[in-house]
Design a protein around this motif. Structure first.
Motif, PDB file in Angstrom:
ATOM      1  N   UNK A  87       0.830  -1.189   0.000  1.00  0.00           N
ATOM      2  CA  UNK A  87       0.000   0.000   0.000  1.00  0.00           C
ATOM      3  C   UNK A  87       0.872   1.249   0.000  1.00  0.00           C
ATOM      4  N   UNK A  94       1.084   7.636  -5.899  1.00  0.00           N
ATOM      5  CA  UNK A  94      -0.001   8.608  -5.896  1.00  0.00           C
ATOM      6  C   UNK A  94       0.521  10.001  -5.561  1.00  0.00           C
ATOM      7  N   UNK A  98      -0.050  12.037  -8.773  1.00  0.00           N
ATOM      8  CA  UNK A  98      -1.307  12.760  -8.700  1.00  0.00           C
ATOM      9  C   UNK A  98      -1.174  14.043  -7.900  1.00  0.00           C
TER      10      UNK A  98
ATOM     11  N   UNK B  32      -4.928   8.779 -14.014  1.00  0.00           N
ATOM     12  CA  UNK B  32      -4.353   8.724 -12.674  1.00  0.00           C
ATOM     13  C   UNK B  32      -4.784   7.457 -11.944  1.00  0.00           C
ATOM     14  N   UNK B  33      -5.788   6.800 -12.473  1.00  0.00           N
ATOM     15  CA  UNK B  33      -6.247   5.568 -11.839  1.00  0.00           C
ATOM     16  C   UNK B  33      -5.663   4.321 -12.488  1.00  0.00           C
ATOM     17  N   UNK B  35      -2.766   2.857 -12.023  1.00  0.00           N
ATOM     18  CA  UNK B  35      -2.185   1.933 -11.043  1.00  0.00           C
ATOM     19  C   UNK B  35      -3.275   1.182 -10.296  1.00  0.00           C
ATOM     20  N   UNK B  39      -3.897  -3.001 -10.076  1.00  0.00           N
ATOM     21  CA  UNK B  39      -4.137  -3.838  -8.898  1.00  0.00           C
ATOM     22  C   UNK B  39      -5.464  -4.562  -9.000  1.00  0.00           C
ATOM     23  N   UNK B 275     -10.909   0.796  -0.774  1.00  0.00           N
ATOM     24  CA  UNK B 275      -9.793   0.955   0.157  1.00  0.00           C
ATOM     25  C   UNK B 275      -8.723   1.886  -0.375  1.00  0.00           C
ATOM     26  N   UNK B 276      -8.518   1.948  -1.689  1.00  0.00           N
ATOM     27  CA  UNK B 276      -7.418   2.757  -2.213  1.00  0.00           C
ATOM     28  C   UNK B 276      -7.804   4.187  -2.547  1.00  0.00           C
ATOM     29  N   UNK B 277      -9.073   4.438  -2.795  1.00  0.00           N
ATOM     30  CA  UNK B 277      -9.448   5.789  -3.210  1.00  0.00           C
ATOM     31  C   UNK B 277     -10.422   6.450  -2.263  1.00  0.00           C
ATOM     32  N   UNK B 280      -9.687   6.565   1.909  1.00  0.00           N
ATOM     33  CA  UNK B 280      -8.530   7.374   2.304  1.00  0.00           C
ATOM     34  C   UNK B 280      -8.966   8.695   2.909  1.00  0.00           C
ATOM     35  N   UNK B 281     -10.095   9.213   2.419  1.00  0.00           N
ATOM     36  CA  UNK B 281     -10.525  10.558   2.812  1.00  0.00           C
ATOM     37  C   UNK B 281     -11.122  10.589   4.211  1.00  0.00           C
ATOM     38  N   UNK B 286     -11.856   5.130   8.443  1.00  0.00           N
ATOM     39  CA  UNK B 286     -11.916   4.370   7.194  1.00  0.00           C
ATOM     40  C   UNK B 286     -12.366   2.931   7.396  1.00  0.00           C
ATOM     41  N   UNK B 290     -15.722   0.827   6.163  1.00  0.00           N
ATOM     42  CA  UNK B 290     -15.523  -0.370   5.354  1.00  0.00           C
ATOM     43  C   UNK B 290     -16.324  -1.538   5.933  1.00  0.00           C
TER      44      UNK B 290
END
Lengths: 394, 327, 295
Positions: A87, A94, A98, B32-33, B35, B39, B275-277, B280-281, B286, B290
């Motif tokens: 991760x 990122x 980004x 940008x997505x 990566x 996965x 979980x990755x996008x 995070x916020x 988080x 989930x």
């Protein structure tokens, strides 16, 4: 005819989605200086990562209140790596692609840090790590972009071994966590003990989440060592300390800098008394003489941190992050304006490498092309816990 | 169980999705997505194998990360330490992982029900410990870095852009192969076994052999995914293959839906995007969110996302048709 | 290895094993009645420990009320979990229900992390920390509490299931839910009771072990894993065998450290313990299959 209508509708939707790209195209220069931060605020390293993040938050506030860096506000983009190297690598990408940060501080743990070396090297962005393993900055020829702030495990281990040698201890047992931190300590203790005339008679390990180390300690007792060195972070070390007390083992317990926080004392209770460890001087700042160049920085940090976060005690882990961000800020203060991202990253890296006598929390740093840790000797203190408080063993 | 795509609407949707996926890494916004998409592709491959295994043998596998890790580490060790060609390393890894699954398959399937679940858990645990302790080969808890990229001739897969197409090539291949298996004689045999092992035995199906074959297949898929994983990240460490990783894989499989191999994309996709996008916020909240989402999804879509989305799609199509327009 | 050392290995192993046994009991309770593997079992244990710390240490309540309240709250969380997460799922498949328990576990763990932070804490010992000498070995007084609690809980549970109406109804539901509902036993009520009991047992385990093992928001994962193994030995059906399984796991782990055989140092203790237990299961499965065939 009606069939084509549907195709058209779908194609328009697809085109619209793609066109979104046009709306959020990349901007020109930003006013703010963006720095990326990767710490583990959840997961196994959370009690290292959280003070690191808190320290960084505090510093950003202070710096921006004082007008920023040459007028540029400082913006730190933080992501929680969850103590997960995969991760962490994704988040590093990122930050680089980004968020377009100029440098990355952290990560907290060694596997995470080792895991992003390729990423930051390929992307040509400086990384000031807060992790322990010396392999993060060596061999220097392959670590052009990577620096680190915490003492290497080797220095901490050598400090303890030297102390033992001075006190005529020749046979010891070591008990270490199987995780990266413990494995690093185990490797360095095994390789360096002989240099101090010390033999390791028992070498035991335990899992990070284990709830009892009594079996390992029983085995150790059978080999009759004169002291035990435990290499783990606070929780596991507290259980070791407690188990030693339960087994009524009277030999001294030495620990790593992983217990350099108040949490260890809270967790080990009475068993913490008598434990000796090596760590940065932050914990015994009151005993540091005024002649020590670090005295002011340490006192200021401790006061600031404990004012902003009442109820918490400043720890050396937060200090690692303090030093990392400070060095990046120093570098940012020296680069010219108007650079594009790639040139700015190179400039920041070059400036970090030229840092000379930066007085930090973890120690005094002088970076160079052949040394990306740059810590001057004398940064470690041998500390003993007496009556639940830290005292300096000079 | 998967009905033929009879309506033209389905072809339209698929065409749109394909176009979108091919153009994704080119688009200014969506690139940008890339990566993230890589996965998703890698984890879809593992999940497909797990869907087949769990869906058709009815067994929960709590150690699938073991096969993922074996493939990853063999690829890493062979290509980095011994300089073996990465493609050859991937092939060797797949063969070795498959052979390993074959060897342990028969004894493992002698256990039934929850004993079997525990055996899979034990497998995952043992492999994780080995990845960590055989540090001479694996680099120990610090892991291994500097793993080479895959390349064909002079063309090196050294950008996310290139690896996106590589991974999804494998992913689609795996999906289509699995779809074929599901529709074939083998698939029917598997469904019979799932329905009733005793009945299947009585009509001459060697239940044990089929189960082991599916285990081997799922292991090979996981191994391929593991190889792609290390040639993308160029780094591998034991933490990626612990018990929680196996649990996450099970979650992906069930969320997507065990009934269909295409569900794997949704399961892996939804989980990774969350979980990755998205999560995070939310800072410390988080994993609270989930967990809540998992519970709600399973309550309202117990068959998985894919089945529910198909139902919605069908209902929309019927509504549209009732308005007098021929689809 | 001296006798004293051997006794010490056993004592340590039995202490750890009792911890696993208590958790395994909780798994068994829920599985036996509902066929669900409850991945949130470890979280009930965590809650017991965390709550007892907050009440006894931070809030300064006297020990006994703090412990009792902690267990009651854990039991209530178990009830809430059943009512809000499990029951609404109606006729979902077993696998879907397992995912729900996973989701619930993550939810509870996350909430604990937000409320209590990430640090480990140590609730006060029940009767101090001066270790007691026993056949040349030493045992912590809290360890005696743990072992004693496991024994008492096991006995009470056994008597409850065998001799009370509710207990017998639970067992009936476990054996055959359809037939039980025909004689008037409501499987949903039974499931609720099973969850409450399992959460209570988990909470009890949590309050009694936390002073010795330390606790934090994420201890549920590892503890749940060990308890799962213990319950698996018992086939998830027999509480007594689950307790035996837990004790066996603890002792084998301890002896694996003692053996220190070749390259298999203490780092491998978990793997060795699992392998030993799997071998036992394999042997048992052979005999189990025979029993089924000869009826």
């Amino acid at each position: 005819m009606r069939n084509y209508l549907k195709y058209a509708v779908v194609l328009v939707l697809v085109a619209a989605l793609l066109a979104l790209g046009g709306i959020s195209c990349s901007k020109g220069e930003k006013e703010a200086y963006k720095v990326g931060a990767l710490f583990s605020t959840t997961g196994a390293n959370s009690n290292l990562g959280l003070p690191e993040k808190e320290t960084v938050d505090m510093m950003v506030e202070q710096i921006n209140a004082a007008g920023g860096i040459n007028g540029h506000p400082l913006e730190v983009v933080f992501y929680n790596t969850e103590t997960d190297p995969a991760k962490c690598a994704t988040l590093a990408t990122k930050l680089i692609e980004q968020d377009n940060v100029l440098a990355i501080i952290g990560p907290t743990g060694s596997p995470e840090s080792l895991g992003i070396i390729d990423t930051v090297t390929t992307a040509k962005i400086p990384n000031v790590s807060c992790a322990a393993n010396i392999g993060i900055v060596t061999p220097v020829s392959e670590r052009y972009w990577v620096f680190k702030t915490p003492q290497a495990d080797k220095e901490v281990a050598d400090e303890i071994l030297r102390y033992m040698q001075q006190h005529d201890i020749t046979k010891i047992a070591i008990i270490t966590d199987v995780n990266a931190f413990g494995a690093g300590g185990k490797a360095v203790l095994n390789s360096d003990a002989g240099n101090y005339g010390i033999t390791i008679v028992a070498d035991q390990t335990f899992g990070s989440d284990d709830t009892s180390m009594q079996s390992q300690l029983t085995y150790i007792e059978g080999k009759h060592p004169e002291a035990v060195i435990c290499w783990a972070t606070d929780k596991a070390s507290a259980i070791v300390a407690q188990d030693m007390k339960t087994l009524q083992m009277t030999i001294p317990l030495f620990c790593s800098h992983g217990i350099a926080n108040q949490a260890f004392i809270n967790e080990a209770g009475d068993a913490a008394n008598g434990v000796i460890f090596a760590a940065g001087k932050l914990l015994i700042v009151d005993e540091v003489p005024a002649t020590d160049p670090q005295k002011d920085v340490l006192t200021q940090y401790k006061t600031d941190y404990e004012t902003k976060y009442p109820g918490k005690t400043a720890s050396t882990f937060g200090g690692h992050a303090y030093d990392a961000l400070s060095m990046v800020v120093i570098a940012l203060g020296k680069i010219p304006g108007g650079l594009d991202t790639a040139a700015a990253r190179q400039a920041v890296r070059d400036q970090i490498e030229q840092i000379h006598n930066y007085v930090g929390i973890s120690g005094v740093f002088t970076m160079s092309p052949t040394d990306h840790l740059g810590m001057q000797p004398g940064s470690l203190a041998m500390i003993k816990i007496v009556d639940g408080k830290w005292t300096w063993l000079k | 169980m998967l009905s033929r795509l009879k309506s033209k609407w389905s072809y339209v949707v698929i065409a749109a999705l394909l176009t979108l996926s091919i153009l994704l890494p080119f688009d200014w916004f969506l690139s940008q997505y890339t990566t993230l998409a890589i996965f998703i592709g890698i984890y879809t491959i593992v999940t497909v194998g797990l869907c087949l295994l769990m869906g058709y043998t009815g067994q929960v596998s709590l150690g699938q990360a073991a096969f993922f890790g074996i493939g990853a580490y063999i690829s890493a060790i062979l290509s980095k330490t011994y300089g073996v060609n990465p493609w050859l390393a991937m092939l060797i890894a797949a063969i070795m992982t498959g052979a390993f699954a074959y060897i342990i398959g028969y004894p493992i399937f002698r256990l039934k029900g929850n004993y079997l679940a525990m055996a899979t858990l034990g497998l995952g645990l043992i492999m994780w410990i080995l990845f960590r302790e055989l540090s001479h080969f694996t680099g120990g808890p610090d892991g291994m870095s500097g793993i080479p990229y895959l390349s064909i001739g002079g063309f090196v897969f050294n950008t996310s852009f290139r690896r996106y197409f590589l991974v999804w090539f494998f992913c689609l291949a795996v999906l289509l192969i699995s779809q074929n298996i599901v529709r074939s004689r083998v698939g029917r045999a598997l469904r019979a076994i799932h329905g009733s092992e005793a009945a299947s035995e009585s009509i001459g199906i060697n239940v044990e052999q089929f189960k082991v074959k599916i285990l081997v297949l799922s292991a090979v898929y996981a191994s391929i995914a593991g190889s792609l994983f290390v040639h993308h990240l160029r780094f591998v460490s034991p933490g990626t293959f612990d018990f929680l990783a196996s649990v996450k894989l099970v979650v992906m499989a069930v969320i997507g839906g065990l009934a269909s191999v295409w569900g794997a994309i949704f399961g892996a996709g939804a989980t990774r995007i969350l979980s990755d996008e998205i999560l995070l916020r939310f800072g410390q909240w988080d994993i609270v969110i989930y967990g809540l989402i998992l519970v709600l999804v399973m309550i309202f879509m117990p068959e998985g996302l894919f089945v529910r989305l198909k139902e919605i799609f069908e209902r929309l199509r019927l509504m549209y048709r009732q308005r007098g327009v021929e689809p | 290895m001296s006798t004293a050392q051997f006794v010490q290995y056993l004592v340590s192993g039995v202490t750890q094993g009792s911890i696993y046994a208590l958790i395994g009991l909780g798994f068994t309770m829920i599985y036996a009645v509902t066929k669900i593997i409850n991945f949130a079992q470890g979280e009930f244990v965590m809650l017991g420990g965390m709550l007892s710390f907050t009440l006894a240490h931070s809030a300064g309540l006297p020990l006994a009320p703090a412990l009792i309240i902690s267990v009651i709250v854990a039991a209530l969380v178990g009830a809430a979990m059943y009512i809000f997460a499990i029951r609404p799922a109606k006729s979902a498949s077993v696998v879907s229900l397992i995912i729900i328990t996973i989701g619930a576990a993550i939810f509870i763990r996350g909430l604990a992390g937000v409320l209590w932070g990430v640090d480990s804490v140590r609730p006060p010992f029940f009767t101090g920390s001066r270790s007691i000498s026993f056949l040349g070995a030493y045992i912590h007084p809290q360890a005696l509490w743990i072992i004693g609690t496991t024994v008492v809980v096991t006995i009470i549970l056994h008597l409850f299931l065998a001799y009370t109406m509710v207990g017998k109804a639970l067992k009936a539901c476990a054996i055959n839910p359809v037939a039980s509902s025909l004689v008037g036993i409501n499987p949903r009520t039974m499931a609720l009771i099973a969850f409450v009991l399992a959460a209570a047992v988990g909470g009890i385990g949590g309050v009694v072990m936390a002073p010795l093992t330390l606790t934090s928001y994420n201890v549920g994962v590892m503890l749940g894993l060990k308890g799962f193994v213990a319950a698996a030995i018992g086939g998830f059906k027999s509480p007594l065998v689950a307790v035996f399984g837990g004790l066996l796991l603890g002792v084998v782990e301890s002896l694996a450290v003692a053996a220190n055989w070749g390259p298999f140092t203490s780092a491998y203790k978990d793997a060795i313990a699992v392998i030993v237990l799997l071998l036992i299961l394999l042997i048992r499965s052979g005999r189990l299959a025979e029993e089924e065939m000869t009826g």
